[in-house]
Design a protein around this motif. Sequence first.
Motif, mmCIF file in Angstrom:
data_model
loop_
_atom_site.group_PDB
_atom_site.id
_atom_site.type_symbol
_atom_site.label_atom_id
_atom_site.label_comp_id
_atom_site.label_asym_id
_atom_site.label_seq_id
_atom_site.Cartn_x
_atom_site.Cartn_y
_atom_site.Cartn_z
ATOM 1 N N LEU A 292 -6.402 -2.885 10.974
ATOM 2 C CA LEU A 292 -5.104 -2.288 10.670
ATOM 3 C C LEU A 292 -4.818 -2.315 9.167
ATOM 4 O O LEU A 292 -4.343 -1.330 8.593
ATOM 5 N N GLY A 293 -5.112 -3.439 8.531
ATOM 6 C CA GLY A 293 -4.908 -3.540 7.090
ATOM 7 C C GLY A 293 -5.775 -2.559 6.319
ATOM 8 O O GLY A 293 -5.311 -1.910 5.373
ATOM 9 N N LEU A 294 -7.031 -2.415 6.714
ATOM 10 C CA LEU A 294 -7.917 -1.457 6.058
ATOM 11 C C LEU A 294 -7.473 -0.024 6.323
ATOM 12 O O LEU A 294 -7.627 0.847 5.462
ATOM 13 N N PHE A 295 -6.903 0.227 7.495
ATOM 14 C CA PHE A 295 -6.355 1.551 7.785
ATOM 15 C C PHE A 295 -5.221 1.891 6.817
ATOM 16 O O PHE A 295 -5.176 2.986 6.256
ATOM 17 N N PHE A 296 -4.292 0.953 6.613
ATOM 18 C CA PHE A 296 -3.175 1.197 5.702
ATOM 19 C C PHE A 296 -3.666 1.404 4.271
ATOM 20 O O PHE A 296 -3.170 2.285 3.561
ATOM 21 N N LEU A 297 -4.622 0.595 3.827
ATOM 22 C CA LEU A 297 -5.141 0.747 2.469
ATOM 23 C C LEU A 297 -5.925 2.048 2.314
ATOM 24 O O LEU A 297 -5.873 2.698 1.271
ATOM 25 N N GLY A 298 -6.660 2.437 3.361
ATOM 26 C CA GLY A 298 -7.361 3.717 3.331
ATOM 27 C C GLY A 298 -6.393 4.885 3.305
ATOM 28 O O GLY A 298 -6.606 5.887 2.602
ATOM 29 N N TRP A 299 -5.327 4.780 4.061
ATOM 30 C CA TRP A 299 -4.288 5.815 4.068
ATOM 31 C C TRP A 299 -3.669 5.951 2.686
ATOM 32 O O TRP A 299 -3.429 7.056 2.198
ATOM 33 N N LEU A 300 -3.430 4.822 2.037
ATOM 34 C CA LEU A 300 -2.877 4.842 0.685
ATOM 35 C C LEU A 300 -3.849 5.494 -0.286
ATOM 36 O O LEU A 300 -3.454 6.256 -1.165
ATOM 37 N N TRP A 301 -5.131 5.226 -0.121
ATOM 38 C CA TRP A 301 -6.138 5.781 -1.017
ATOM 39 C C TRP A 301 -6.317 7.287 -0.785
ATOM 40 O O TRP A 301 -6.468 8.056 -1.733
ATOM 41 N N LEU A 302 -6.289 7.719 0.475
ATOM 42 C CA LEU A 302 -6.487 9.133 0.788
ATOM 43 C C LEU A 302 -5.251 9.981 0.517
ATOM 44 O O LEU A 302 -5.356 11.154 0.156
ATOM 45 N N ARG A 303 -4.070 9.435 0.721
ATOM 46 C CA ARG A 303 -2.810 10.152 0.506
ATOM 47 C C ARG A 303 -1.901 9.366 -0.424
ATOM 48 O O ARG A 303 -0.929 8.738 0.005
ATOM 49 N N PRO A 304 -2.197 9.360 -1.719
ATOM 50 C CA PRO A 304 -1.346 8.587 -2.640
ATOM 51 C C PRO A 304 0.060 9.173 -2.734
ATOM 52 O O PRO A 304 0.289 10.352 -2.460
ATOM 53 N N THR A 305 0.981 8.336 -3.120
ATOM 54 C CA THR A 305 2.366 8.762 -3.286
ATOM 55 C C THR A 305 2.464 9.687 -4.491
ATOM 56 O O THR A 305 1.988 9.347 -5.567
ATOM 57 N N PRO A 306 3.072 10.862 -4.325
ATOM 58 C CA PRO A 306 3.196 11.755 -5.481
ATOM 59 C C PRO A 306 4.174 11.167 -6.507
ATOM 60 O O PRO A 306 5.120 10.476 -6.141
ATOM 61 N N PRO A 307 3.937 11.441 -7.774
ATOM 62 C CA PRO A 307 4.866 10.931 -8.784
ATOM 63 C C PRO A 307 6.232 11.584 -8.624
ATOM 64 O O PRO A 307 6.342 12.717 -8.148
ATOM 65 N N PRO A 308 7.278 10.881 -8.990
ATOM 66 C CA PRO A 308 8.622 11.448 -8.840
ATOM 67 C C PRO A 308 8.807 12.640 -9.770
ATOM 68 O O PRO A 308 8.285 12.663 -10.883
ATOM 69 N N THR A 309 9.544 13.603 -9.284
ATOM 70 C CA THR A 309 9.851 14.757 -10.128
ATOM 71 C C THR A 309 11.009 14.405 -11.037
ATOM 72 O O THR A 309 11.885 13.615 -10.677
ATOM 73 N N GLU A 310 11.005 15.012 -12.187
ATOM 74 C CA GLU A 310 12.084 14.727 -13.127
ATOM 75 C C GLU A 310 13.363 15.403 -12.663
ATOM 76 O O GLU A 310 13.362 16.553 -12.254
ATOM 77 N N ALA A 311 14.427 14.659 -12.731
ATOM 78 C CA ALA A 311 15.730 15.202 -12.356
ATOM 79 C C ALA A 311 16.208 16.128 -13.459
ATOM 80 O O ALA A 311 15.980 15.867 -14.639
ATOM 81 N N PRO A 312 16.843 17.233 -13.105
ATOM 82 C CA PRO A 312 17.348 18.129 -14.159
ATOM 83 C C PRO A 312 18.427 17.417 -14.972
ATOM 84 O O PRO A 312 19.235 16.660 -14.449
ATOM 85 N N GLU A 313 18.406 17.688 -16.269
ATOM 86 C CA GLU A 313 19.398 17.064 -17.133
ATOM 87 C C GLU A 313 20.761 17.692 -16.910
ATOM 88 O O GLU A 313 20.890 18.798 -16.410
ATOM 89 N N GLU A 314 21.773 16.957 -17.314
ATOM 90 C CA GLU A 314 23.134 17.455 -17.151
ATOM 91 C C GLU A 314 23.329 18.683 -18.039
ATOM 92 O O GLU A 314 22.849 18.747 -19.161
ATOM 93 N N GLY A 315 23.976 19.691 -17.520
ATOM 94 C CA GLY A 315 24.244 20.906 -18.279
ATOM 95 C C GLY A 315 23.256 22.014 -17.986
ATOM 96 O O GLY A 315 23.412 23.127 -18.431
ATOM 97 N N GLU A 316 22.200 21.715 -17.244
ATOM 98 C CA GLU A 316 21.221 22.787 -16.910
ATOM 99 C C GLU A 316 21.565 23.373 -15.567
ATOM 100 O O GLU A 316 22.044 22.811 -14.692
#
Length: 94
Positions: free
Chosen positions: A70-94
């Motif tokens: 189970l632990g290797l499954f979770f680590l493999g899942w993390l390796w195969l589907r990494p978390t995408p980096p957060p998108t930048e929030a639009p600045e105020e006034g845009e």
Amino acid sequence: MSELHDEVSALERKSATAARLFDIRRIIGGLFVVYGIIVTIAGISPSDADMKKAEDININLWTGLAMLALGLFFLGWLWLRPTPPPTEAPEEGE
């Protein structure tokens, strides 16, 4: 103080590793692997009393191997589907 807070917030948004640092799959997978190793080692040479209590089934060995899987499954899942980096929030006034 507010300027420092704004700088820290901007750096956190730009950092791709900040999103992956506390990914729950890494924490769960790591803990299951560590505990799986410990329980598997305990199950490699069970005592006769332990085997008698468990009706001749080596529970520690099977549970440890399942935890490792189970632990290797979770680590493999993390390796195969990494978390995408957060998108930048639009600045105020845009």
